[in-house]
Motif scaffolding. Structure first.
Motif, short mmCIF file in Angstrom:
data_model
loop_
_atom_site.label_atom_id
_atom_site.label_comp_id
_atom_site.label_asym_id
_atom_site.label_seq_id
_atom_site.Cartn_x
_atom_site.Cartn_y
_atom_site.Cartn_z
N LYS A 1 52.05 -56.78 -19.37
CA LYS A 1 50.78 -56.11 -19.68
C LYS A 1 50.83 -54.63 -19.33
O LYS A 1 50.40 -53.77 -20.11
CB LYS A 1 49.65 -56.80 -18.92
CG LYS A 1 48.27 -56.15 -19.11
CD LYS A 1 47.20 -56.87 -18.32
CE LYS A 1 47.35 -56.68 -16.84
NZ LYS A 1 47.00 -55.30 -16.42
N ASP A 2 51.36 -54.34 -18.14
CA ASP A 2 51.44 -52.93 -17.73
C ASP A 2 52.34 -52.14 -18.69
O ASP A 2 52.02 -50.99 -19.06
CB ASP A 2 51.99 -52.84 -16.31
CG ASP A 2 51.02 -53.43 -15.28
OD1 ASP A 2 49.82 -53.56 -15.62
OD2 ASP A 2 51.47 -53.78 -14.17
N THR A 3 53.45 -52.77 -19.09
CA THR A 3 54.36 -52.10 -20.03
C THR A 3 53.69 -51.90 -21.39
O THR A 3 53.82 -50.82 -22.01
CB THR A 3 55.65 -52.92 -20.20
OG1 THR A 3 56.26 -53.11 -18.92
CG2 THR A 3 56.62 -52.20 -21.13
N ALA A 4 52.97 -52.92 -21.87
CA ALA A 4 52.29 -52.82 -23.16
C ALA A 4 51.23 -51.74 -23.14
O ALA A 4 51.02 -51.03 -24.14
CB ALA A 4 51.67 -54.17 -23.53
N GLU A 5 50.54 -51.56 -22.00
CA GLU A 5 49.53 -50.50 -21.89
C GLU A 5 50.20 -49.13 -21.96
O GLU A 5 49.68 -48.22 -22.63
CB GLU A 5 48.76 -50.66 -20.57
CG GLU A 5 47.79 -51.85 -20.57
CD GLU A 5 47.13 -52.03 -19.21
OE1 GLU A 5 47.55 -51.34 -18.25
OE2 GLU A 5 46.20 -52.86 -19.11
N GLU A 6 51.33 -48.98 -21.29
CA GLU A 6 52.05 -47.70 -21.34
C GLU A 6 52.50 -47.39 -22.77
O GLU A 6 52.37 -46.26 -23.26
CB GLU A 6 53.25 -47.74 -20.40
CG GLU A 6 52.90 -47.82 -18.93
CD GLU A 6 54.14 -47.93 -18.06
OE1 GLU A 6 55.25 -47.87 -18.62
OE2 GLU A 6 53.99 -48.08 -16.83
N ILE A 7 53.06 -48.42 -23.45
CA ILE A 7 53.54 -48.21 -24.82
C ILE A 7 52.38 -47.84 -25.73
O ILE A 7 52.49 -46.91 -26.55
CB ILE A 7 54.25 -49.48 -25.33
CG1 ILE A 7 55.56 -49.71 -24.55
CG2 ILE A 7 54.53 -49.39 -26.82
CD1 ILE A 7 56.23 -51.02 -24.87
N TYR A 8 51.26 -48.56 -25.60
CA TYR A 8 50.12 -48.27 -26.48
C TYR A 8 49.59 -46.86 -26.24
O TYR A 8 49.30 -46.13 -27.21
CB TYR A 8 49.02 -49.29 -26.25
CG TYR A 8 47.76 -48.96 -27.03
CD1 TYR A 8 47.69 -49.21 -28.40
CD2 TYR A 8 46.66 -48.36 -26.40
CE1 TYR A 8 46.56 -48.89 -29.13
CE2 TYR A 8 45.53 -48.03 -27.13
CZ TYR A 8 45.48 -48.30 -28.49
OH TYR A 8 44.37 -47.97 -29.20
N ASN A 9 49.45 -46.47 -24.97
CA ASN A 9 48.93 -45.12 -24.69
C ASN A 9 49.87 -44.06 -25.25
O ASN A 9 49.42 -43.04 -25.80
CB ASN A 9 48.78 -44.95 -23.17
CG ASN A 9 47.66 -45.82 -22.61
OD1 ASN A 9 46.70 -46.15 -23.32
ND2 ASN A 9 47.77 -46.18 -21.35
N THR A 10 51.18 -44.29 -25.13
CA THR A 10 52.16 -43.31 -25.63
C THR A 10 52.11 -43.22 -27.15
O THR A 10 52.06 -42.10 -27.72
CB THR A 10 53.58 -43.70 -25.19
OG1 THR A 10 53.63 -43.75 -23.76
CG2 THR A 10 54.60 -42.70 -25.71
N ILE A 11 52.11 -44.37 -27.83
CA ILE A 11 52.10 -44.37 -29.30
C ILE A 11 50.78 -43.81 -29.83
O ILE A 11 50.76 -43.12 -30.87
CB ILE A 11 52.36 -45.79 -29.83
CG1 ILE A 11 53.80 -46.20 -29.53
CG2 ILE A 11 52.07 -45.89 -31.32
CD1 ILE A 11 54.18 -47.59 -30.00
N SER A 12 49.67 -44.07 -29.13
CA SER A 12 48.38 -43.52 -29.57
C SER A 12 48.42 -41.99 -29.55
O SER A 12 47.96 -41.33 -30.50
CB SER A 12 47.25 -44.04 -28.68
OG SER A 12 47.10 -45.44 -28.83
N LEU A 13 48.98 -41.45 -28.47
CA LEU A 13 49.10 -40.00 -28.40
C LEU A 13 50.04 -39.47 -29.47
O LEU A 13 49.76 -38.44 -30.11
CB LEU A 13 49.59 -39.58 -27.01
CG LEU A 13 48.62 -39.81 -25.84
CD1 LEU A 13 49.30 -39.49 -24.51
CD2 LEU A 13 47.37 -38.94 -26.01
N GLN A 14 51.14 -40.15 -29.69
CA GLN A 14 52.10 -39.71 -30.71
C GLN A 14 51.50 -39.80 -32.12
O GLN A 14 51.79 -38.98 -32.98
CB GLN A 14 53.38 -40.55 -30.62
CG GLN A 14 54.19 -40.27 -29.35
CD GLN A 14 55.39 -41.18 -29.22
OE1 GLN A 14 55.44 -42.26 -29.82
NE2 GLN A 14 56.37 -40.76 -28.41
N TYR A 15 50.65 -40.84 -32.34
CA TYR A 15 50.00 -40.96 -33.64
C TYR A 15 49.03 -39.81 -33.88
O TYR A 15 48.96 -39.25 -34.99
CB TYR A 15 49.27 -42.30 -33.73
CG TYR A 15 48.41 -42.43 -34.96
CD1 TYR A 15 48.98 -42.63 -36.22
CD2 TYR A 15 47.02 -42.34 -34.86
CE1 TYR A 15 48.17 -42.74 -37.35
CE2 TYR A 15 46.22 -42.46 -35.98
CZ TYR A 15 46.79 -42.66 -37.23
OH TYR A 15 46.00 -42.76 -38.35
#
Length: 445
Positions: A381-395
């Protein structure tokens, strides 16, 4: 005493408050207290305990003097006949028929009887404490089962509630994404693919939210059933997730103590009851000895209207003994049967120990497996939150496309749901482990 009065106050007033107001927020402890008051199975078991207690008192009352009054009234239409020898010539061998008594009769008999030696009373005395103990232990078993099932139903309802919360948050986020995607499409910056993907994701989330809400209703119905709460009552679950997480850890190195399990105590009581039954069968050679006193008043007359004018009282006291001489071998057969039933309970003790070992191992293995899964899911879950936050910013910066955002969001939602699934399965397995160890805490009723 103060604590007991407080518990009674809570048990009495929680249902009243629940009926008087709507949308009451109840903790797990509140629901268990309500279940103690309202659950039909528990109430039936409490009634059974009272029945056994009164049956024991009824059996033991035979040691007290038994007093009574008997009365009758009867009229002879044909008086009985007695045959006497010829008193005028006794040696002749002739007899004479004489009608005895009078037509109108009434008897009044007051009696007192005191048992001195009575095998049935010896058995009642020997079994009394064990019968009461077995009733208490059976009630405790029902309370433990109610505690465990109510707790697991509470966690199941919390799981549905948390899933609803997660999906509602996803829908809010996806509605913003759909709005942004539509704005970009209408502005001609992007094509309609991102917009359609955002619509599909939102529709799927709404469908999943609908299913989660329906599952929540099912879970709440199950919880209300266990707590004995009317289906029309509106309740909310009051809990602190962090507090539940803090209480989830157990010592996995602790073994099982058979003496803590009420099943073992209940079986020991049954064994003691059967030992008293065996002793009863061995004592059937004893006579029944009673002391008695009778006071009789007899009324007799030729004229029914004058029946109670003249009384003929008599009284007597003495001892009465009934001694079995030959019963066709019944005593030996009953001793043999009682001894076999006692051996059967001893075998049942061995079987229970094997069952307790198996239940403890199953519960311990399930708890350790869910504990490991919960920790793994927490990391995911913690990893998925980091990935989502990163991809959201990149998007937002135009580095990633919308499909990757949806994929990251799906992974995040799945990881969060898997995390709470693992957490509440762990809490449920903790209750099973506490039950297997005989460590479920209950309130006195």
């Amino acid at each position: 005493m103060v604590l007991k009065k407080s518990c009674i106050f809570i048990l009495f007033f929680i249902p009243a408050i629940l009926m008087a107001q709507e949308n009451q927020k109840l903790t797990l402890d509140d629901l268990i207290q309500i279940a103690y008051q309202n659950q039909p199975v528990l109430r039936m078991t409490m009634i059974e305990r009272e029945i056994i207690d009164n049956n024991v008192k009824s059996s033991l009352s035979g040691w007290l003097p038994q007093a009574g009054l008997e009365a009758d009234y009867f009229r002879y239409f044909e008086q009985p006949v007695a045959i006497f020898p010829d008193f005028n010539n006794p040696g002749s061998g002739n007899v004479q028929e004489v009608r005895t008594g009078v037509p109108f009769n009434s008897n009044l008999n007051f009696f007192v009887n005191q048992s001195i030696v009575n095998n049935d009373l010896f058995r009642a005395k020997g079994q009394a404490n064990y019968l009461r103990a077995s009733a208490e232990q059976n009630l405790e078993l029902v309370k433990i089962e109610l505690n465990v099932n109510t707790s697991k139903a509470f966690f199941e309802a919390l799981l549905s509630q948390e899933e609803i919360r997660i999906r509602e948050e996803d829908i809010q986020r996806q509605e913003r994404q759909l709005k942004d995607a539509r704005s970009l499409y209408e502005a001609g910056i992007t094509d309609n693919i991102d917009y359609k993907r955002a619509r599909i994701a939102l529709q799927n989330s709404r469908s999943a939210l609908f299913q989660a809400r329906e599952q929540y209703q099912v879970s709440m119905a199950r919880l209300k059933e266990l707590a004995g709460i009317s289906g029309a009552a509106q309740i909310e679950l009051d809990y602190e997730l962090n507090e539940l997480i803090e209480q989830v850890q157990l010592d996995t190195l602790e073994g099982v103590d058979y003496g803590k399990r009420y099943e073992s105590r209940y079986l020991m009581s049954q064994k003691s009851i059967q030992e008293a039954e065996l002793a009863f069968s061995r004592r059937t050679f004893l006579p029944n000895i009673d002391a008695f006193f009778n006071y009789n008043i007899i009324y007799q007359t030729l004229d029914g209207s004058q029946l109670f004018n003249t009384a003929f009282p008599n009284s007597l006291a003495g001892f009465r003994m009934a001694f079995p001489i030959f019963q066709g071998g019944r005593r030996n057969y009953e001793i043999r049967a009682a001894d076999l039933q006692l051996k059967q309970l001893e075998v049942a003790q061995e079987e229970l120990q094997l069952q307790i070992n198996r239940e403890h191992q199953e519960a311990l293995s399930a708890y350790k497996a869910y504990l490991y899964e919960w920790k793994i899911q927490e990391e995911i879950k913690d990893t998925a939150e980091e990935i989502y936050n990163t991809i959201s910013l990149q998007y937002e910066e135009g580095v990633k496309n919308f499909l990757e955002v949806i994929q990251a969001e799906t992974d995040l939602r799945t990881s969060r749901i898997n995390y709470i699934n693992a957490l509440f399965r762990l809490m449920a397995s903790k209750m099973d482990l506490l039950k297997a160890r005989g460590e479920v805490q209950t309130e006195e009723l």
